[in-house]
Design a protein around this motif. Structure first.
Motif, PDB file in Angstrom:
ATOM      1  N   VAL A  41       0.863  -1.180   0.000  1.00 25.86           N
ATOM      2  CA  VAL A  41       0.000   0.000   0.000  1.00 25.86           C
ATOM      3  C   VAL A  41       0.899   1.228   0.000  1.00 25.86           C
ATOM      4  N   ARG A  42       0.616   2.154  -0.914  1.00 23.26           N
ATOM      5  CA  ARG A  42       1.385   3.405  -0.984  1.00 23.26           C
ATOM      6  C   ARG A  42       0.462   4.557  -0.592  1.00 23.26           C
ATOM      7  N   LEU A  43       0.873   5.304   0.436  1.00 25.23           N
ATOM      8  CA  LEU A  43       0.084   6.399   0.988  1.00 25.23           C
ATOM      9  C   LEU A  43       0.811   7.732   0.820  1.00 25.23           C
ATOM     10  N   ASN A  44       0.072   8.769   0.434  1.00 24.94           N
ATOM     11  CA  ASN A  44       0.621  10.123   0.290  1.00 24.94           C
ATOM     12  C   ASN A  44       0.025  11.030   1.356  1.00 24.94           C
ATOM     13  N   PHE A  45       0.848  11.918   1.881  1.00 14.63           N
ATOM     14  CA  PHE A  45       0.409  12.844   2.921  1.00 14.63           C
ATOM     15  C   PHE A  45       0.836  14.264   2.563  1.00 14.63           C
ATOM     16  N   GLU A  46      -0.065  15.201   2.702  1.00 15.39           N
ATOM     17  CA  GLU A  46       0.234  16.618   2.453  1.00 15.39           C
ATOM     18  C   GLU A  46       0.762  17.250   3.737  1.00 15.39           C
ATOM     19  N   ILE A  47       1.910  16.759   4.184  1.00 13.77           N
ATOM     20  CA  ILE A  47       2.550  17.254   5.404  1.00 13.77           C
ATOM     21  C   ILE A  47       4.023  17.473   5.116  1.00 13.77           C
ATOM     22  N   ASN A  48       4.668  18.286   5.946  1.00 14.18           N
ATOM     23  CA  ASN A  48       6.108  18.520   5.832  1.00 14.18           C
ATOM     24  C   ASN A  48       6.894  17.789   6.904  1.00 14.18           C
ATOM     25  N   LYS A  49       6.193  17.402   7.987  1.00 15.18           N
ATOM     26  CA  LYS A  49       6.838  16.728   9.115  1.00 15.18           C
ATOM     27  C   LYS A  49       6.108  15.424   9.400  1.00 15.18           C
ATOM     28  N   TRP A  50       6.889  14.355   9.564  1.00 14.62           N
ATOM     29  CA  TRP A  50       6.293  13.054   9.871  1.00 14.62           C
ATOM     30  C   TRP A  50       5.487  13.093  11.162  1.00 14.62           C
ATOM     31  N   GLU A  51       5.912  13.896  12.115  1.00 14.51           N
ATOM     32  CA  GLU A  51       5.198  13.960  13.393  1.00 14.51           C
ATOM     33  C   GLU A  51       3.766  14.476  13.226  1.00 14.51           C
ATOM     34  N   ASP A  52       3.489  15.132  12.094  1.00 12.91           N
ATOM     35  CA  ASP A  52       2.148  15.648  11.814  1.00 12.91           C
ATOM     36  C   ASP A  52       1.293  14.655  11.033  1.00 12.91           C
ATOM     37  N   LEU A  53       1.688  13.393  11.042  1.00 16.57           N
ATOM     38  CA  LEU A  53       0.978  12.360  10.278  1.00 16.57           C
ATOM     39  C   LEU A  53      -0.523  12.432  10.532  1.00 16.57           C
ATOM     40  N   GLU A  54      -1.268  12.513   9.447  1.00 12.16           N
ATOM     41  CA  GLU A  54      -2.731  12.597   9.510  1.00 12.16           C
ATOM     42  C   GLU A  54      -3.304  11.870   8.305  1.00 12.16           C
ATOM     43  N   LYS A  55      -4.619  11.882   8.193  1.00 11.17           N
ATOM     44  CA  LYS A  55      -5.288  11.207   7.082  1.00 11.17           C
ATOM     45  C   LYS A  55      -4.679  11.682   5.761  1.00 11.17           C
ATOM     46  N   GLY A  56      -4.320  10.714   4.932  1.00 13.89           N
ATOM     47  CA  GLY A  56      -3.739  11.024   3.634  1.00 13.89           C
ATOM     48  C   GLY A  56      -4.548  10.393   2.517  1.00 13.89           C
ATOM     49  N   ARG A  57      -3.861  10.107   1.436  1.00 17.18           N
ATOM     50  CA  ARG A  57      -4.512   9.534   0.264  1.00 17.18           C
ATOM     51  C   ARG A  57      -3.839   8.213  -0.085  1.00 17.18           C
ATOM     52  N   THR A  58      -4.644   7.203  -0.374  1.00 15.27           N
ATOM     53  CA  THR A  58      -4.113   5.928  -0.840  1.00 15.27           C
ATOM     54  C   THR A  58      -3.806   6.089  -2.321  1.00 15.27           C
ATOM     55  N   GLU A  59      -2.511   6.085  -2.657  1.00 19.72           N
ATOM     56  CA  GLU A  59      -2.118   6.251  -4.059  1.00 19.72           C
ATOM     57  C   GLU A  59      -2.419   4.985  -4.852  1.00 19.72           C
ATOM     58  N   TYR A  60      -2.003   3.832  -4.309  1.00 20.59           N
ATOM     59  CA  TYR A  60      -2.340   2.555  -4.934  1.00 20.59           C
ATOM     60  C   TYR A  60      -2.071   1.403  -3.985  1.00 20.59           C
ATOM     61  N   ILE A  61      -2.667   0.276  -4.339  1.00 25.12           N
ATOM     62  CA  ILE A  61      -2.507  -0.980  -3.614  1.00 25.12           C
ATOM     63  C   ILE A  61      -2.114  -2.025  -4.642  1.00 25.12           C
TER      64      ILE A  61
END
Length: 161
Positions: free
Chosen positions: A134-154
């Protein structure tokens, strides 16, 4: 943007009387991992860093991917916190990554990876199968801010056979 690729270890063998962390891959686990690795590199999106659970089946799966991708075995960082089945330690690990890393690939275990894919991705999956990615994309600059992202593909091996 941050990118997280989760790869569940390949199908493991139960024919040996060894502890859970020493179970090797079955031949199908090796062939499925190779199928998924080849499909992954066809997408032309290679990670900056690769981390793996210390469990034998995860490391074997990781080696198949790194060889297919063309990374050296020495490029893999073994992380004890990735030998996790619930997901809490994996999430803590991801949130603690250096912000200089934008694209990371992690090899580990279920139920942790299915749970993380569902918590942070936008596509529900019932179960991430062995060798599934599973590849996930996040519109964040810091990993510590990990939040709901987008599933790019499975990518699942059953769809590639």
């Amino acid at each position: 943007m941050k990118i997280l690729t989760l790869v569940r270890h390949g199908k493991s063998s139960w024919e040996f009387d060894v502890s859970d962390d020493k179970r090797p891959l079955k031949s199908r686990g090796r062939s499925d991992a190779k199928l998924v690795a080849n499909q992954f590199i066809n997408n032309n999106q290679l990670p900056q860093m690769v981390f793996s659970s210390p469990a034998k089946r995860a490391l074997e799966t990781c080696k198949i991917f790194t060889q297919t991708i063309g990374f050296s075995e020495n490029s893999v960082i073994i992380e004890d916190d990735l030998y996790d089945f619930g997901g809490e330690n994996v999430i803590k690990f991801v949130k603690s990554l250096s912000n200089e890393i934008d694209d990371v690939m992690i090899f580990g275990h279920n139920h942790a990876f299915t749970s993380i894919a569902n918590i942070f991705g936008d596509t529900y999956i019932d179960n991430l199968p062995t060798s599934g990615l599973v590849r996930l994309n996040f519109e964040i600059n810091k990993w510590e801010d990990l939040e709901k992202g987008r599933t790019e593909y499975i990518i699942v091996p059953k769809e590639l056979r």
